[in-house]
Design a protein around this motif. Structure first.
Motif, PDB file in Angstrom:
ATOM      1  N   LEU A 183       0.829  -1.202   0.000  1.00 32.81           N
ATOM      2  CA  LEU A 183       0.000   0.000   0.000  1.00 32.81           C
ATOM      3  C   LEU A 183       0.864   1.253   0.000  1.00 32.81           C
ATOM      4  O   LEU A 183       0.674   2.164  -0.821  1.00 32.81           O
ATOM      5  N   ALA A 184       1.828   1.311   0.917  1.00 32.83           N
ATOM      6  CA  ALA A 184       2.699   2.479   1.006  1.00 32.83           C
ATOM      7  C   ALA A 184       3.510   2.654  -0.269  1.00 32.83           C
ATOM      8  O   ALA A 184       3.705   3.779  -0.758  1.00 32.83           O
ATOM      9  N   SER A 185       3.991   1.538  -0.847  1.00 31.14           N
ATOM     10  CA  SER A 185       4.794   1.599  -2.062  1.00 31.14           C
ATOM     11  C   SER A 185       3.980   2.111  -3.245  1.00 31.14           C
ATOM     12  O   SER A 185       4.453   2.948  -4.023  1.00 31.14           O
ATOM     13  N   THR A 186       2.761   1.623  -3.388  1.00 27.67           N
ATOM     14  CA  THR A 186       1.900   2.076  -4.487  1.00 27.67           C
ATOM     15  C   THR A 186       1.672   3.578  -4.423  1.00 27.67           C
ATOM     16  O   THR A 186       1.789   4.289  -5.436  1.00 27.67           O
ATOM     17  N   LEU A 187       1.357   4.066  -3.234  1.00 26.97           N
ATOM     18  CA  LEU A 187       1.068   5.489  -3.075  1.00 26.97           C
ATOM     19  C   LEU A 187       2.312   6.339  -3.297  1.00 26.97           C
ATOM     20  O   LEU A 187       2.236   7.439  -3.860  1.00 26.97           O
ATOM     21  N   ALA A 188       3.469   5.844  -2.862  1.00 26.19           N
ATOM     22  CA  ALA A 188       4.706   6.607  -3.023  1.00 26.19           C
ATOM     23  C   ALA A 188       5.046   6.809  -4.490  1.00 26.19           C
ATOM     24  O   ALA A 188       5.712   7.791  -4.850  1.00 26.19           O
ATOM     25  N   ASN A 189       4.602   5.903  -5.366  1.00 29.31           N
ATOM     26  CA  ASN A 189       4.926   5.977  -6.793  1.00 29.31           C
ATOM     27  C   ASN A 189       3.907   6.768  -7.609  1.00 29.31           C
ATOM     28  O   ASN A 189       4.051   6.872  -8.827  1.00 29.31           O
ATOM     29  N   LEU A 190       2.877   7.309  -6.940  1.00 27.22           N
ATOM     30  CA  LEU A 190       1.873   8.110  -7.638  1.00 27.22           C
ATOM     31  C   LEU A 190       2.262   9.576  -7.626  1.00 27.22           C
ATOM     32  O   LEU A 190       2.879  10.071  -6.676  1.00 27.22           O
ATOM     33  N   ASP A 191       1.871  10.297  -8.694  1.00 28.13           N
ATOM     34  CA  ASP A 191       2.127  11.735  -8.699  1.00 28.13           C
ATOM     35  C   ASP A 191       1.077  12.453  -7.851  1.00 28.13           C
ATOM     36  O   ASP A 191       0.126  11.838  -7.351  1.00 28.13           O
ATOM     37  N   ASN A 192       1.255  13.755  -7.677  1.00 28.32           N
ATOM     38  CA  ASN A 192       0.391  14.525  -6.769  1.00 28.32           C
ATOM     39  C   ASN A 192      -1.065  14.480  -7.194  1.00 28.32           C
ATOM     40  O   ASN A 192      -1.965  14.316  -6.363  1.00 28.32           O
ATOM     41  N   GLN A 193      -1.321  14.634  -8.480  1.00 29.92           N
ATOM     42  CA  GLN A 193      -2.698  14.645  -8.961  1.00 29.92           C
ATOM     43  C   GLN A 193      -3.351  13.277  -8.740  1.00 29.92           C
ATOM     44  O   GLN A 193      -4.527  13.184  -8.388  1.00 29.92           O
ATOM     45  N   SER A 194      -2.585  12.233  -8.894  1.00 30.25           N
ATOM     46  CA  SER A 194      -3.124  10.891  -8.676  1.00 30.25           C
ATOM     47  C   SER A 194      -3.450  10.655  -7.200  1.00 30.25           C
ATOM     48  O   SER A 194      -4.442  10.003  -6.862  1.00 30.25           O
ATOM     49  N   LEU A 195      -2.615  11.186  -6.316  1.00 37.09           N
ATOM     50  CA  LEU A 195      -2.912  11.080  -4.884  1.00 37.09           C
ATOM     51  C   LEU A 195      -4.226  11.784  -4.554  1.00 37.09           C
ATOM     52  O   LEU A 195      -4.996  11.305  -3.712  1.00 37.09           O
ATOM     53  N   LEU A 196      -4.480  12.912  -5.205  1.00 35.63           N
ATOM     54  CA  LEU A 196      -5.748  13.613  -5.008  1.00 35.63           C
ATOM     55  C   LEU A 196      -6.909  12.725  -5.439  1.00 35.63           C
ATOM     56  O   LEU A 196      -7.934  12.627  -4.749  1.00 35.63           O
ATOM     57  N   THR A 197      -6.758  12.058  -6.576  1.00 34.64           N
ATOM     58  CA  THR A 197      -7.831  11.175  -7.061  1.00 34.64           C
ATOM     59  C   THR A 197      -8.078  10.035  -6.077  1.00 34.64           C
ATOM     60  O   THR A 197      -9.231   9.702  -5.773  1.00 34.64           O
ATOM     61  N   ILE A 198      -7.009   9.431  -5.569  1.00 35.99           N
ATOM     62  CA  ILE A 198      -7.154   8.341  -4.599  1.00 35.99           C
ATOM     63  C   ILE A 198      -7.834   8.845  -3.324  1.00 35.99           C
ATOM     64  O   ILE A 198      -8.735   8.197  -2.771  1.00 35.99           O
ATOM     65  N   ALA A 199      -7.412  10.017  -2.854  1.00 41.35           N
ATOM     66  CA  ALA A 199      -8.017  10.584  -1.644  1.00 41.35           C
ATOM     67  C   ALA A 199      -9.510  10.816  -1.852  1.00 41.35           C
ATOM     68  O   ALA A 199     -10.326  10.499  -0.974  1.00 41.35           O
ATOM     69  N   ARG A 200      -9.865  11.344  -3.008  1.00 42.00           N
ATOM     70  CA  ARG A 200     -11.286  11.596  -3.293  1.00 42.00           C
ATOM     71  C   ARG A 200     -12.074  10.287  -3.321  1.00 42.00           C
ATOM     72  O   ARG A 200     -13.188  10.202  -2.787  1.00 42.00           O
ATOM     73  N   ALA A 201     -11.511   9.272  -3.953  1.00 42.16           N
ATOM     74  CA  ALA A 201     -12.227   8.002  -4.082  1.00 42.16           C
ATOM     75  C   ALA A 201     -12.529   7.403  -2.710  1.00 42.16           C
ATOM     76  O   ALA A 201     -13.675   7.029  -2.418  1.00 42.16           O
ATOM     77  N   PHE A 202     -11.528   7.360  -1.840  1.00 42.21           N
ATOM     78  CA  PHE A 202     -11.750   6.694  -0.548  1.00 42.21           C
ATOM     79  C   PHE A 202     -12.535   7.575   0.419  1.00 42.21           C
ATOM     80  O   PHE A 202     -13.262   7.060   1.275  1.00 42.21           O
ATOM     81  N   ALA A 203     -12.431   8.881   0.285  1.00 46.95           N
ATOM     82  CA  ALA A 203     -13.289   9.762   1.090  1.00 46.95           C
ATOM     83  C   ALA A 203     -14.752   9.541   0.710  1.00 46.95           C
ATOM     84  O   ALA A 203     -15.640   9.518   1.575  1.00 46.95           O
ATOM     85  N   GLN A 204     -15.004   9.353  -0.580  1.00 53.37           N
ATOM     86  CA  GLN A 204     -16.391   9.134  -1.002  1.00 53.37           C
ATOM     87  C   GLN A 204     -16.866   7.726  -0.644  1.00 53.37           C
ATOM     88  O   GLN A 204     -18.042   7.535  -0.320  1.00 53.37           O
ATOM     89  N   PHE A 205     -15.967   6.740  -0.693  1.00 51.03           N
ATOM     90  CA  PHE A 205     -16.350   5.404  -0.203  1.00 51.03           C
ATOM     91  C   PHE A 205     -16.844   5.488   1.239  1.00 51.03           C
ATOM     92  O   PHE A 205     -17.857   4.876   1.608  1.00 51.03           O
ATOM     93  N   LEU A 206     -16.125   6.240   2.078  1.00 48.41           N
ATOM     94  CA  LEU A 206     -16.485   6.354   3.489  1.00 48.41           C
ATOM     95  C   LEU A 206     -17.787   7.113   3.675  1.00 48.41           C
ATOM     96  O   LEU A 206     -18.589   6.773   4.549  1.00 48.41           O
ATOM     97  N   THR A 207     -18.004   8.125   2.876  1.00 46.79           N
ATOM     98  CA  THR A 207     -19.273   8.851   2.946  1.00 46.79           C
ATOM     99  C   THR A 207     -20.433   7.926   2.615  1.00 46.79           C
ATOM    100  O   THR A 207     -21.477   7.931   3.293  1.00 46.79           O
ATOM    101  N   LEU A 208     -20.258   7.094   1.584  1.00 50.46           N
ATOM    102  CA  LEU A 208     -21.312   6.151   1.207  1.00 50.46           C
ATOM    103  C   LEU A 208     -21.546   5.121   2.319  1.00 50.46           C
ATOM    104  O   LEU A 208     -22.689   4.739   2.584  1.00 50.46           O
TER     105      LEU A 208
END
Length: 872
Positions: A57-82
């Motif tokens: 998990l940590a390795s995957t995230l470390a290899n993502l660019d900034n914009q991709s980290l934003l997309t991941i953050a949005r996805a899991f924040a919305q999963f939690l809201t649901l």
């Protein structure tokens, strides 16, 4: 716990997550969805302790660019809201059988309802619950997101109703997909902080969209219980529950809440109330077409064919004028009686003319609302710091050549204030030009004077420590032209102030003028947040209990009705507890004067965001208060007092040794948590610090709790507590402590609070933050804290005889477990973001990179708060 419903909850969460996945697939493509699924898979296994999944998990995230980290953050924040939305709908379904009547029927296990009829009736008829809506620590979601979430909850309710055909099922699922897609394509983060007016409008919306429906339904249930069991009914004007607000009135440390803003909020509330009542009356007008009426009504309208419509039409016009708000305020509806009297006349006429069924229909619901909400919708509290009032008198006495009020003794202050309170001449000279800060305090008092008393609740004085703090506010109100005795409540919030509160109130209640002013009714606010931040949760809890106990005795001595106002938050560190546990853990007699409590930020939506939830919450509050009044908890035995006092003192010393004394604590706090980054999140309208230049001591309790919750160390809620308990729970004390657990709700609730805290805590997540963010020379500090956390968890389990946390509340445990897999990726996203943001400060990052990083950080902070179900 219904296994079928739990399985339905899990399936619903999975279904909503898959629907969000479809939305992501449509916009970003197959590869992105696979990446998110892999992160979700690794996150779920990482949350159970799988080291390889954590590394991946940590390795995957470390290899993502900034914009991709934003997309991941949005996805899991919305999963939690649901997941939260699914759980809200689950809670409604799981508690459908838990009606007010069924809860009150539990009393029959302890009371003979017939023999104790008078006692039970008295407890119900004297029910006085005041729920005070506050905007802090504030709702982390935008209002547009909340609307979509409410719509989604409605669709889920329809989907699970059991009466849905294939065509309707497809329609509902299409609407669900539509709403989820709308949310995904909407910016969930505010670009600017909400203003206090925005916060007030949000509070109005809670009433309009939920409480407006829930209140009459709740009162119908209460009335039904009385009719079935005691052959009596609620009086027409019964108001067992009412709502107040701090939104637009709480100016303690908030420079954006001004006198003009308070005035604007008051007018907006009146307009919103008028709109709601007009909508009700338009419907009622269309229904009351009958001709038969009693003499009272006929004398008012004359010989017309439709007397009810004739009586209501002028009222509807006035409400319409008020709701539009363009006409002068003097032409608006002015008093509650102006609204209620025509409705009462119509109601009585219907009864007198044999139309009881109609009388008990919508007109009764509107009348119930009129007594609960009135033309002001909410009663607005005013809160200000004691120092600001003293500053007024200091500046004034220097202008008048009387010296500096700040330098006077408490006796001299009281003598001056009482002399002026009894004087008929004005104190403030017309030629005086005060400073802007002093003028603002006086202008606020003038706003109170210029608006009707029904629009206000009480005036609260933060950091009150002396009788002069209360008398000073009463003098300012008098000088500003307030013609009615507005209740003034000291707020005792630090440990010292709580301990000194009985002495302060004894001095106040011994003043003849003061006793005449309050007319047998005294409000006192008990602070939970700052006392816990000051001394730790155990010492604060015992100080709060002891202060309430002493104040109850004092009120009886002075033949005064005491209403204790509880400034609780949603989190444990701010006094949060389930409603019933919180109410039953109070001292005996503390509810005799009613129950007043703050409902803050996101917990308002969790308790009152939908009509069904609101009705359930109101029923829980009402039944808990009634039960606590009829079956009060025992007074603590002398042995219990000795032991809890020793525990509290040790807990205080343990807590302060770490937080206040250890020189490594503050440096560790700054680097191990996102405290500094939280300041950039546009949450509420208040600044994070009372003093923008201060350190930890000036940090508000809310961001203090919030920062530790983000890293899952949740330190303020447990630090030093179990160590103190273990030190005392030995030898001859052990059976006494067990007796305290079995017989004393206050002490049992302390352990229950820790149980909830430890369920949310995660030492491994905290350790992950440290490994990435904390310098080597401070790593030992975090390790020591986590060691105490783990030992405290083990100690609590041993003490309660449980195998795992929240064993007595499987629903809450299940809830956290459902979220765990979605929370884990967000924590690791946040760790990655914090590292990049902090490195960006010392390197040549592009401005756009910093913007993307900070936005992703805000999404991650928000998502973790949603997953933890609290901000602060």
């Amino acid at each position: 716990m219904n296994p079928a419903l739990i399985e339905q909850l899990k399936e619903t969460v999975k279904y909503l997550g898959a629907t969000l996945g479809d939305t992501i697939l449509e916009e970003l493509g197959e590869q992105w969805l696979e990446t998110i699924e892999q992160i979700r898979h690794d996150g779920r296994h990482s949350s159970t302790g799988d080291a390889l999944s954590t590394e991946m998990l940590a390795s995957t995230l470390a290899n993502l660019d900034n914009q991709s980290l934003l997309t991941i953050a949005r996805a899991f924040a919305q999963f939690l809201t649901l997941a939260n939305i699914a759980e809200q709908e689950f809670n409604i379904a799981a508690n459908q059988a838990s009606t007010l009547e069924s809860q009150l029927n539990n009393l029959s296990q302890h009371l003979d309802l017939r023999a104790d009829k008078d006692k039970v009736l008295s407890a119900i008829q004297n029910l006085n619950i005041d729920l005070v809506l506050t905007a802090h620590p504030t709702e982390v979601n935008r209002r547009t997101s909340i609307y979509k979430q409410s719509q989604l909850a409605d669709q889920l309710h329809q989907l699970h109703s059991g009466n849905v055909g294939d065509v309707e099922n497809r329609r509902i699922k299409q609407r669900i997909a539509d709403l989820i897609s709308q949310s995904w394509h909407t910016d969930e983060i505010r670009t600017v902080r909400p203003t206090p007016v925005d916060e007030a409008r949000w509070g109005f919306s809670v009433i309009e969209n939920s409480l407006w429906e829930a209140i009459p339904e709740f009162l119908r249930d209460l009335n039904g219980y009385l009719h079935t069991n005691f052959d009596t009914v609620l009086p027409l004007d019964a108001k067992p529950v009412q709502f107040s607000s701090w939104m637009g009135g709480d100016r303690d440390g908030n420079p954006f809440v001004t006198s003009s803003l308070t005035q604007e909020v008051l007018l907006r509330a009146r307009r919103r109330a008028a709109k709601l009542f007009k909508n009700d009356l338009d419907q009622l007008y269309s229904e009351l077409s009958m001709n038969k009426c009693n003499t009272t009504l006929r004398e008012q309208v004359g010989d017309v064919k439709e007397p009810y419509r004739a009586l209501l039409k002028p009222l509807i016009q006035t409400l319409d004028r008020t709701a539009i708000g363009k006409a002068p305020v003097c032409t608006w509806i002015q008093t509650n009686e102006e609204l209620q009297n025509p409705l009462v006349d119509c109601y009585q006429s219907l009864l007198d003319c044999g139309m009881q069924v109609i009388a008990k229909g919508s007109i009764l619901d509107i009348l119930r609302r009129s007594y609960c909400f009135g033309i002001h919708l909410l009663k607005l509290d005013i809160r200000q710091d004691a120092q600001r009032h003293s500053d007024v008198f200091s500046e004034l006495t220097r202008f008048l050549g009387m010296g500096d009020y700040h330098q006077w003794s408490e006796d001299d202050k009281q003598a001056f204030l009482l002399r002026e309170l009894s004087s008929r001449r004005p104190l403030i000279p017309p030629r005086w030009e005060p400073s802007n800060e002093v003028k603002e305090v006086l202008d606020t008092c003038k706003v109170i004077a210029n608006n009707g008393k029904d629009g206000f609740g009480i005036y609260i004085i933060s950091m009150a420590s002396e009788p002069s703090d209360v008398l000073g506010v009463q003098l300012l109100l008098k000088e500003s032209g307030v013609q009615w005795p507005m209740p003034v409540a000291p707020l005792f919030e630090t440990l010292d102030d709580l301990n000194n509160s009985p002495s302060v109130m004894q001095n106040l209640l011994s003043i003849d003028w003061y006793k005449g002013y309050i007319n047998g009714q005294q409000f006192v606010m008990i602070g939970y947040s700052d006392s816990a931040k000051d001394a730790g949760s155990l010492a604060a809890g015992w100080a709060q209990y002891s202060a309430q106990e002493a104040l109850v005795d004092l009120a009886k001595e002075h033949n005064t009705k005491l209403t204790l106002f509880h400034g609780r938050g949603g989190t444990i560190g701010r006094g949060g507890l389930p409603a019933k546990a919180a109410i039953h853990s109070q001292p005996p007699g503390s509810l005799d004067g009613g129950f007043r409590v703050t409902e803050q930020g996101e917990t308002i939506r969790f308790k009152f965001g939908m009509p069904q939830l609101a009705k359930r919450s109101l029923s829980l509050y009402a039944s808990a208060v009634i039960e606590a009044v009829l079956l009060p908890p025992p007074e603590p035995k002398s042995q219990w007092r000795e032991i809890i006092t020793t525990m509290a003192n040790k807990g205080r010393d343990n807590y302060r040794h770490t937080v206040n004394t250890d020189p490594e604590f503050v440096p560790y706090f700054r680097v191990a948590t996102p405290e500094l980054e939280l300041g950039k999140l546009p949450l509420g309208s208040r600044p994070a610090k009372r003093n923008p230049h201060g350190g930890i001591e000036s940090l508000r309790a809310i961001p203090w709790i919030f920062a530790w919750a983000q890293t899952r160390l949740v330190l303020p809620s447990w630090l030093g507590v179990m160590r103190a308990i273990d030190e005392v729970n030995q030898g001859d004390n052990a059976p006494i402590v067990q007796d305290m657990i079995d017989q004393w709700p206050f002490f049992a609730s302390r352990l229950s609070m820790l149980d909830m805290v430890f369920q949310k805590a995660d030492p491994k997540v905290s350790e992950a933050y440290d490994k990435r963010l904390v310098p080597d020379e401070l790593l030992h500090f975090g390790a020591a804290l986590r060691e105490e956390l783990v030992q405290s968890m083990q100690s609590l389990l041993k003490m309660t005889g449980h195998e795992h946390m929240m064993e007595d509340d499987p629903n809450a445990r299940n809830s956290m477990q459902i979220r765990a897999g979605y929370l884990q990726p967000l924590h690791y996203v946040q760790i990655e973001l914090l590292d990049r943001i902090r490195k960006a400060k010392s390197s040549k990052f592009e401005d756009n990179d910093v913007v993307v990083l900070e936005r992703a950080m805000m999404v991650a902070i928000t998502g973790i708060a949603v997953g933890m179900r609290n901000t602060g």
